[in-house]
Design a protein around this motif. Structure first.
Motif, PDB file in Angstrom:
ATOM      1  N   ASP B 198       0.855  -1.185   0.000  1.00  0.00           N
ATOM      2  CA  ASP B 198       0.000   0.000   0.000  1.00  0.00           C
ATOM      3  C   ASP B 198       0.898   1.244   0.000  1.00  0.00           C
ATOM      4  O   ASP B 198       1.557   1.546   0.991  1.00  0.00           O
ATOM      5  CB  ASP B 198      -0.880  -0.058   1.256  1.00  0.00           C
ATOM      6  N   ILE B 199       0.932   1.944  -1.126  1.00  0.00           N
ATOM      7  CA  ILE B 199       1.850   3.084  -1.257  1.00  0.00           C
ATOM      8  C   ILE B 199       1.471   4.217  -0.304  1.00  0.00           C
ATOM      9  O   ILE B 199       2.340   4.853   0.301  1.00  0.00           O
ATOM     10  CB  ILE B 199       1.895   3.558  -2.727  1.00  0.00           C
ATOM     11  N   ASP B 200       0.176   4.450  -0.133  1.00  0.00           N
ATOM     12  CA  ASP B 200      -0.245   5.488   0.814  1.00  0.00           C
ATOM     13  C   ASP B 200       0.274   5.177   2.217  1.00  0.00           C
ATOM     14  O   ASP B 200       0.752   6.057   2.934  1.00  0.00           O
ATOM     15  CB  ASP B 200      -1.778   5.582   0.857  1.00  0.00           C
ATOM     16  N   GLU B 201       0.168   3.908   2.584  1.00  0.00           N
ATOM     17  CA  GLU B 201       0.649   3.494   3.891  1.00  0.00           C
ATOM     18  C   GLU B 201       2.149   3.744   3.994  1.00  0.00           C
ATOM     19  O   GLU B 201       2.649   4.261   5.000  1.00  0.00           O
ATOM     20  CB  GLU B 201       0.354   1.998   4.095  1.00  0.00           C
ATOM     21  N   PRO B 234       4.758  14.841  13.849  1.00  0.00           N
ATOM     22  CA  PRO B 234       3.859  13.714  13.575  1.00  0.00           C
ATOM     23  C   PRO B 234       3.028  13.964  12.323  1.00  0.00           C
ATOM     24  O   PRO B 234       2.654  15.099  12.047  1.00  0.00           O
ATOM     25  CB  PRO B 234       2.988  13.643  14.831  1.00  0.00           C
ATOM     26  N   ARG B 235       2.716  12.882  11.632  1.00  0.00           N
ATOM     27  CA  ARG B 235       1.962  13.009  10.396  1.00  0.00           C
ATOM     28  C   ARG B 235       0.507  12.635  10.636  1.00  0.00           C
ATOM     29  O   ARG B 235       0.193  11.818  11.494  1.00  0.00           O
ATOM     30  CB  ARG B 235       2.551  12.070   9.341  1.00  0.00           C
ATOM     31  N   SER B 236      -0.338  13.222   9.824  1.00  0.00           N
ATOM     32  CA  SER B 236      -1.734  12.815   9.908  1.00  0.00           C
ATOM     33  C   SER B 236      -2.199  12.442   8.512  1.00  0.00           C
ATOM     34  O   SER B 236      -1.503  12.683   7.524  1.00  0.00           O
ATOM     35  CB  SER B 236      -2.584  13.955  10.466  1.00  0.00           C
ATOM     36  N   ARG B 237      -3.367  11.887   8.466  1.00  0.00           N
ATOM     37  CA  ARG B 237      -3.855  11.417   7.176  1.00  0.00           C
ATOM     38  C   ARG B 237      -4.131  12.556   6.202  1.00  0.00           C
ATOM     39  O   ARG B 237      -4.174  12.328   5.007  1.00  0.00           O
ATOM     40  CB  ARG B 237      -5.121  10.589   7.372  1.00  0.00           C
ATOM     41  N   GLU B 238      -4.326  13.780   6.747  1.00  0.00           N
ATOM     42  CA  GLU B 238      -4.595  14.910   5.846  1.00  0.00           C
ATOM     43  C   GLU B 238      -3.454  15.093   4.845  1.00  0.00           C
ATOM     44  O   GLU B 238      -3.645  15.579   3.737  1.00  0.00           O
ATOM     45  CB  GLU B 238      -4.769  16.220   6.641  1.00  0.00           C
ATOM     46  N   LEU B 239      -2.269  14.685   5.266  1.00  0.00           N
ATOM     47  CA  LEU B 239      -1.099  14.805   4.391  1.00  0.00           C
ATOM     48  C   LEU B 239      -1.305  14.100   3.054  1.00  0.00           C
ATOM     49  O   LEU B 239      -0.717  14.463   2.049  1.00  0.00           O
ATOM     50  CB  LEU B 239       0.128  14.207   5.077  1.00  0.00           C
ATOM     51  N   LEU B 240      -2.156  13.080   3.108  1.00  0.00           N
ATOM     52  CA  LEU B 240      -2.365  12.306   1.892  1.00  0.00           C
ATOM     53  C   LEU B 240      -2.997  13.149   0.792  1.00  0.00           C
ATOM     54  O   LEU B 240      -2.948  12.786  -0.377  1.00  0.00           O
ATOM     55  CB  LEU B 240      -3.226  11.072   2.178  1.00  0.00           C
ATOM     56  N   HIS B 241      -3.594  14.294   1.201  1.00  0.00           N
ATOM     57  CA  HIS B 241      -4.195  15.176   0.185  1.00  0.00           C
ATOM     58  C   HIS B 241      -3.201  16.214  -0.298  1.00  0.00           C
ATOM     59  O   HIS B 241      -3.500  16.995  -1.180  1.00  0.00           O
ATOM     60  CB  HIS B 241      -5.446  15.856   0.760  1.00  0.00           C
ATOM     61  N   PRO B 243      -0.513  17.920  -2.379  1.00  0.00           N
ATOM     62  CA  PRO B 243      -0.150  17.680  -3.779  1.00  0.00           C
ATOM     63  C   PRO B 243       1.263  17.102  -3.931  1.00  0.00           C
ATOM     64  O   PRO B 243       1.488  16.226  -4.772  1.00  0.00           O
ATOM     65  CB  PRO B 243      -0.231  19.059  -4.437  1.00  0.00           C
ATOM     66  N   ALA B 244       2.186  17.571  -3.093  1.00  0.00           N
ATOM     67  CA  ALA B 244       3.558  17.059  -3.193  1.00  0.00           C
ATOM     68  C   ALA B 244       3.581  15.557  -2.943  1.00  0.00           C
ATOM     69  O   ALA B 244       4.284  14.797  -3.619  1.00  0.00           O
ATOM     70  CB  ALA B 244       4.445  17.762  -2.167  1.00  0.00           C
ATOM     71  N   LEU B 245       2.767  15.162  -1.946  1.00  0.00           N
ATOM     72  CA  LEU B 245       2.722  13.749  -1.615  1.00  0.00           C
ATOM     73  C   LEU B 245       2.075  12.944  -2.750  1.00  0.00           C
ATOM     74  O   LEU B 245       2.501  11.828  -3.058  1.00  0.00           O
ATOM     75  CB  LEU B 245       1.929  13.556  -0.326  1.00  0.00           C
ATOM     76  N   GLY B 246       1.061  13.584  -3.369  1.00  0.00           N
ATOM     77  CA  GLY B 246       0.412  12.917  -4.501  1.00  0.00           C
ATOM     78  C   GLY B 246       1.424  12.629  -5.597  1.00  0.00           C
ATOM     79  O   GLY B 246       1.439  11.538  -6.169  1.00  0.00           O
ATOM     80  N   ALA B 247       2.296  13.600  -5.844  1.00  0.00           N
ATOM     81  CA  ALA B 247       3.318  13.417  -6.869  1.00  0.00           C
ATOM     82  C   ALA B 247       4.261  12.282  -6.482  1.00  0.00           C
ATOM     83  O   ALA B 247       4.635  11.457  -7.313  1.00  0.00           O
ATOM     84  CB  ALA B 247       4.111  14.712  -7.047  1.00  0.00           C
ATOM     85  N   LEU B 248       4.607  12.244  -5.193  1.00  0.00           N
ATOM     86  CA  LEU B 248       5.499  11.189  -4.702  1.00  0.00           C
ATOM     87  C   LEU B 248       4.862   9.814  -4.888  1.00  0.00           C
ATOM     88  O   LEU B 248       5.493   8.879  -5.383  1.00  0.00           O
ATOM     89  CB  LEU B 248       5.818  11.438  -3.226  1.00  0.00           C
ATOM     90  N   SER B 249       3.584   9.735  -4.490  1.00  0.00           N
ATOM     91  CA  SER B 249       2.879   8.462  -4.617  1.00  0.00           C
ATOM     92  C   SER B 249       2.856   8.020  -6.071  1.00  0.00           C
ATOM     93  O   SER B 249       3.089   6.849  -6.380  1.00  0.00           O
ATOM     94  CB  SER B 249       1.437   8.579  -4.123  1.00  0.00           C
ATOM     95  N   ARG B 250       2.569   8.997  -6.965  1.00  0.00           N
ATOM     96  CA  ARG B 250       2.493   8.631  -8.380  1.00  0.00           C
ATOM     97  C   ARG B 250       3.827   8.157  -8.901  1.00  0.00           C
ATOM     98  O   ARG B 250       3.901   7.190  -9.646  1.00  0.00           O
ATOM     99  CB  ARG B 250       1.966   9.814  -9.200  1.00  0.00           C
ATOM    100  N   SER B 251       4.905   8.835  -8.482  1.00  0.00           N
ATOM    101  CA  SER B 251       6.213   8.423  -9.006  1.00  0.00           C
ATOM    102  C   SER B 251       6.594   7.048  -8.460  1.00  0.00           C
ATOM    103  O   SER B 251       7.191   6.239  -9.155  1.00  0.00           O
ATOM    104  CB  SER B 251       7.280   9.473  -8.653  1.00  0.00           C
ATOM    105  N   LEU B 252       6.166   6.763  -7.222  1.00  0.00           N
ATOM    106  CA  LEU B 252       6.427   5.431  -6.667  1.00  0.00           C
ATOM    107  C   LEU B 252       5.633   4.365  -7.420  1.00  0.00           C
ATOM    108  O   LEU B 252       6.149   3.293  -7.742  1.00  0.00           O
ATOM    109  CB  LEU B 252       6.063   5.393  -5.170  1.00  0.00           C
TER     110      LEU B 252
END
Lengths: 254, 256
Positions: B198-201, B234-241, B243-252
């Motif tokens: 799970d990439i988000d995880e 600490p991180r929260s789930r909001e981080l998943l929204h 955009p930088a993280l979205g780009a990271l997830s996509r590249s992964l």
């Protein structure tokens, strides 16, 4: 299953029907061939001391045989787990023990052991051995790969894995094997008593044989009922052990 | 780097080494090697996620790190001290109570000292204090996994190896266990190698994400990507929204 009133009453109704049929049939035949339920009950009542004593001795022989079968069955399972070579070498002979007709061995046992309980104990042990060995063999291997890895990770050696993991994990299998074995051990003991018991002390096998030969068919029937009750009681004890020991944790969830 | 922001943790980083694979070769008998010349490292005190398609050898790599498997060639170094392994299934012994399951590693290690206190403390950390005397069967899947985490914690490990521990749980339970896991990591400061698909995880939990490519046509499996996750903790789930993280997830995902 629905445990409605009908569900409880139907077996009773069936019993009543069978008893009624038996009674009807017994009216047509002499008591030597087929005693009536009342005659059997009377034979059981008048001979109760002897029957109970015989049941006690047969129970002891069955239990003794079961104990020996348990030691050898579980021991064999552990040995086979330890060494695939030993398993390959010995398992065919374990099967042989299962297939040799016990009735044929019994007279030989009398030659070796003389009259008395040891013969019945041995025949009981022989017939009860195989189900316990099979159960141990399967049960000791029933643990998951992850469970073994877990114990390995924390440095558990072979014996520690046996004691902490494989033996408790095999308990459901062992008890289920024991359920088969208890019934067999009573049968085995009675077969042993057919040839190996001279009536001192009385045993169920001896009573069945002796009463049928002397045309006391009522006593034969009574002895058979006592034997059945003994097997049922032993079976019930194992069920009780399962309910107490296994049911709380043994299920699909893991 | 962003993951260095958890400075309070950095002060207490384990003094020992992290995990190091040096030119590791491993394979099953009669098959081409699954890994060859495989090298990777995990910094002490970091969480590194290992993602990849199922069957690509992630679990095998984890077992090499745990010492459950031995490489044919090369070296595997792990931090000094205890290692703990969390399996995909809770792998509790069903005849033992929750507390007895958690105590198991201490029993096997013949631990000295107050094992009762260690068990109680591990259970408290995962929120299972009230369930100590229950049998695993009486617990939900998520609670069983909490018990499994408590068992891993009880030896105070310096290395935690996790094999898709949250994969079999429903989404809500998974979220709460992510929080539990991050809490534990903050308190205990272990090094963690987490296998997941799970990439988000992976990006939510890890300081670094390694992408593993399957062995194909006799070529060994390899680490095809190595992405730092530069997000504050600490991180929260909001981080998943984000955009930088979205780009990271996509590249992964592209690397998979």
């Amino acid at each position: 299953m629905k445990t409605s009133a009908a569900g409880r009453l139907l077996p009773l109704a069936a019993a009543a029907l069978i008893l009624g049929l038996w009674w009807a049939l017994s009216l047509r035949y002499p008591p030597v061939l087929l005693p009536s339920p009342a005659e059997v009950a009377q034979a059981a009542w008048t001979g109760r001391d002897r029957l109970l004593e015989a049941t006690w001795h047969t129970a002891l022989s069955s239990a003794g045989g079961l104990l020996i079968a348990g030691v050898f069955g579980l021991g064999g399972g552990v040995l086979f787990l330890r060494s695939r070579w030993l398993e390959a070498a010995l398992y065919p002979y374990a099967l042989l023990v299962q297939t040799v007709p016990i009735v044929a061995i019994a007279p030989l046992l009398v030659v070796w052991l003389g009259y008395g309980a040891p013969v019945a104990v041995t025949t009981a042990a022989i017939v009860a051995f195989f189900p316990i060995l099979t159960a141990a063999n399967v049960g000791l291997r029933s643990v998951s790969e992850e469970q073994v890895e877990l114990l390995t990770l924390y440095g558990a050696g072979w014996w520690q894995q046996l004691i902490k993991l494989r033996l408790p994990g095999s308990l459901p299998y062992l008890l289920s094997g024991l359920r088969t074995a208890v019934g067999l051990s009573v049968i085995g003991a009675i077969i042993g008593e057919f040839v190996g018991s001279n009536g001192v002390p009385p045993t169920l096998g001896y009573l069945v044989l002796q009463s049928s030969r002397s045309a006391q068919t009522g006593t034969t029937f009574a002895a058979i009922f006592f034997a059945t009750a003994l097997a049922l009681a032993a079976f019930g004890l194992v069920r009780l052990a399962e309910a107490r020991l296994i049911d709380p944790w043994h299920g699909d969830s893991q | 780097m962003a993951w260095r922001q958890r400075s309070t943790v950095a002060d207490g980083l384990p003094a020992g080494r992290g995990v190091r694979f040096e030119a590791v070769r491993f394979g099953w008998p009669g098959e081409p090697p699954l890994f060859d010349e495989l090298s990777l490292s995990v910094e002490p005190g970091a969480i590194v996620a290992l993602v990849g398609a199922s069957g690509c050898g992630k679990s095998t790599l984890l077992r090499l790190a745990a010492g459950l498997l031995t490489p044919i060639l090369g070296r595997v170094e792990a931090p000094d001290g205890e290692r703990a392994f969390v399996f995909q299934r809770p792998t509790l012994l069903p005849w033992r109570t929750v507390a007895a399951n958690v105590r198991l590693p201490l029993e096997l290690g013949e631990a000295e000292g107050d094992t009762d206190a260690a068990v109680a403390s591990a259970l408290a950390k995962v929120g299972l204090s009230g369930d100590a005397d229950k049998l695993p069967r009486a617990l939900s899947g998520g609670m069983q996994m909490r018990a499994s985490l408590a068992r891993a914690l009880v030896t105070r490990p310096s290395l935690m190896l996790l094999d898709e521990p949250f994969g079999a749980l429903d989404a809500l339970t998974r979220r709460s266990l992510h929080a539990v896991f991050l809490d534990l990591w903050r308190q205990e400061r272990f090094t963690a190698l987490l296998v997941t698909h799970d990439i988000d995880e992976a990006v939510l939990l890890a300081d670094r994400v390694l992408v593993m490519r399957s062995a194909t046509d006799g070529a060994p499996a390899l680490i095809g990507g190595d992405q730092p996750v530069r997000l504050p903790r600490p991180r929260s789930r909001e981080l998943l929204h984000d955009p930088a993280l979205g780009a990271l997830s996509r590249s992964l995902e592209a690397m998979l």
